[in-house]
Design an enzyme around this catalytic site. Sequence first.
Site, PDB file in Angstrom:
ATOM      1  N   CYS A 174     -22.550  17.964  47.245  1.00 12.30           N
ATOM      2  CA  CYS A 174     -21.934  19.214  47.675  1.00 12.30           C
ATOM      3  C   CYS A 174     -20.585  18.997  48.317  1.00 12.30           C
ATOM      4  O   CYS A 174     -20.195  17.887  48.615  1.00 12.30           O
ATOM      5  CB  CYS A 174     -22.786  19.887  48.749  1.00 12.30           C
ATOM      6  SG  CYS A 174     -24.482  20.073  48.300  1.00 12.30           S
ATOM      7  N   THR A 175     -19.907  20.098  48.561  1.00 14.18           N
ATOM      8  CA  THR A 175     -18.717  20.072  49.402  1.00 14.18           C
ATOM      9  C   THR A 175     -18.913  21.085  50.525  1.00 14.18           C
ATOM     10  O   THR A 175     -19.266  22.227  50.262  1.00 14.18           O
ATOM     11  CB  THR A 175     -17.453  20.451  48.598  1.00 14.18           C
ATOM     12  OG1 THR A 175     -17.326  19.548  47.505  1.00 14.18           O
ATOM     13  CG2 THR A 175     -16.219  20.384  49.472  1.00 14.18           C
TER      14      THR A 175
END
Length: 395
Positions: free
Chosen positions: A143-144
């Site tokens: 993820c970011t």
Amino acid sequence: MLACSRLTFIFLTVAVPCALSQHAPPWTEDCRKSTYPPSGPTYRGPVPWYTINLDLPPYKRWQELITDKAPALKVIVNSLKDVVNAFVPSGKIMQIVDQKLPGLLGNFPGPYEEEMKGVADITGIPLGEIISFNIFYEFFTICTSIIAEDKKGHLIHGRNMDFGIFLGWNINNNSWVVTEELKPLTVNLDFQRNNKTVFKASSFAGYVGALTGFKPGLFSLTLNERFSTNGGYMGVLEWILGKKDAMWIGFITRSVLENSTSYEEAKNILTKTKILAPAYFILGGNKSGEGCVITRGRKKSLDVYELDSKEGRWYVVETNYDRWKNPFFLDDRRTAAKMCLNQTTQENISLPTIYDILSTKPVLNKLTVFTTLMDVTKGQFETYLRDCPDPCIGW
Ligand SMILES: *[C@@H]1O[C@H](CO)[C@@H](O)[C@H](O)[C@H]1NC(C)=O
Ligand SMILES: *[C@@H]1O[C@H](CO)[C@@H](O)[C@H](O)[C@H]1NC(C)=O
Ligand SMILES: *[C@@H]1O[C@H](CO)[C@@H](O)[C@H](O)[C@H]1NC(C)=O
Ligand SMILES: *[C@@H]1O[C@H](CO)[C@@H](O)[C@H](O)[C@H]1NC(C)=O
Ligand SMILES: *[C@@H]1O[C@H](CO)[C@@H](O)[C@H](O)[C@H]1NC(C)=O
Ligand SMILES: *[C@@H]1O[C@H](CO)[C@@H](O)[C@H](O)[C@H]1NC(C)=O
């Protein structure tokens, strides 16, 4: 759970050719502008809301949601079974999952055991497979997450949920099988006690932990996977062998969202509790300076990196790499996100500009299931399903 050599094989055949230059167009692009409110080809659609009533016994809480989503949940559980059976064709692994896994893992603490049993009974899916579905996120969540503070000290917390790498690639339309199957399972949850919101989360139906959520007025929290040689496999093995003093990472975040009452308390618990798998906790509060990335080993915190406006640190970004190390050269979403934050400037940080950044390739990629935007002080919580049409990188 998957053998490394096989992963390497998939990686070399599917991944490397399209990733040789993640740093060049068409895999990257100029920082997007004016993409909010969401529309166009990178916006798949809205996410439905459900209320989870914490006053009900855990076994009954998920009934309405799971009744709606049972067909989609069966599709994905079957896909995951197919992946496992492709690796070990005898079907032995799934037999063990169905018959032995619940016994091997023993009881989960808190509400989790009963909640998962409720989900299993409503869907008719064996408990072992529901447990596996819940454990999965301990390992594959790429993820970011971003927390940024504007000039007035107002915080915005955003995240892209990227999930499904290595779990099958659909060559017909260049998409990840599991990523696509998660989109119809994505839900917004309003967890309530006494008919009042305790916290909100974006999640996948059938998952009883929480990876993305906030407590209005108090704090916001996202969890990103951290790869480490002393990884979650060891933690799970120790758990099976009876050492149950560590928490599952998706369950500790749910517990914090449900029961912690301040940024400081949440930070303290997330820093100190023993956990089963390494992780990054990205925690935001309700005022200037309250935002941090906690880099966790299984036993202790390795680093707490906090906002510090006076020092010019008005944002923190976490993808899936320790901040003091370079990201894997084929997967540099971090530099792209920071570059766009720099271009946006602190003056212009807002929910819409954070959406712009999370919409810029390769921060947005084919693994991205949804984008969540959280404003703790204003109580805004928005999640949007995403697409990344060709040309777009696989992760
Ligand atoms: C790709 O095809 C699958 C299976 O038909 C479908 O579920 C999925 O939504 C498609 N994905 C995209 C991005 O078109
Ligand atoms: C919650 O609201 C519903 C309907 O609005 C009501 O029937 C119920 O008694 C309320 N529950 C509590 C715990 O206040
Ligand atoms: C939150 O605290 C209550 C009361 O101690 C407990 O019953 C519940 O299981 C906790 N919730 C979670 C998710 O741990
Ligand atoms: C911010 O959080 C603290 C707890 O950390 C709480 O006491 C305070 O009321 C919150 N402020 C606002 C404006 O909600
Ligand atoms: C963003 O700006 C900071 C502060 O000026 C600078 O140190 C950093 O290198 C910049 N990062 C990128 C990716 O442009
Ligand atoms: C910030 O926003 C203002 C008003 O929308 C705009 O004029 C300005 O160009 C923006 N600054 C940057 C660096 O994007």
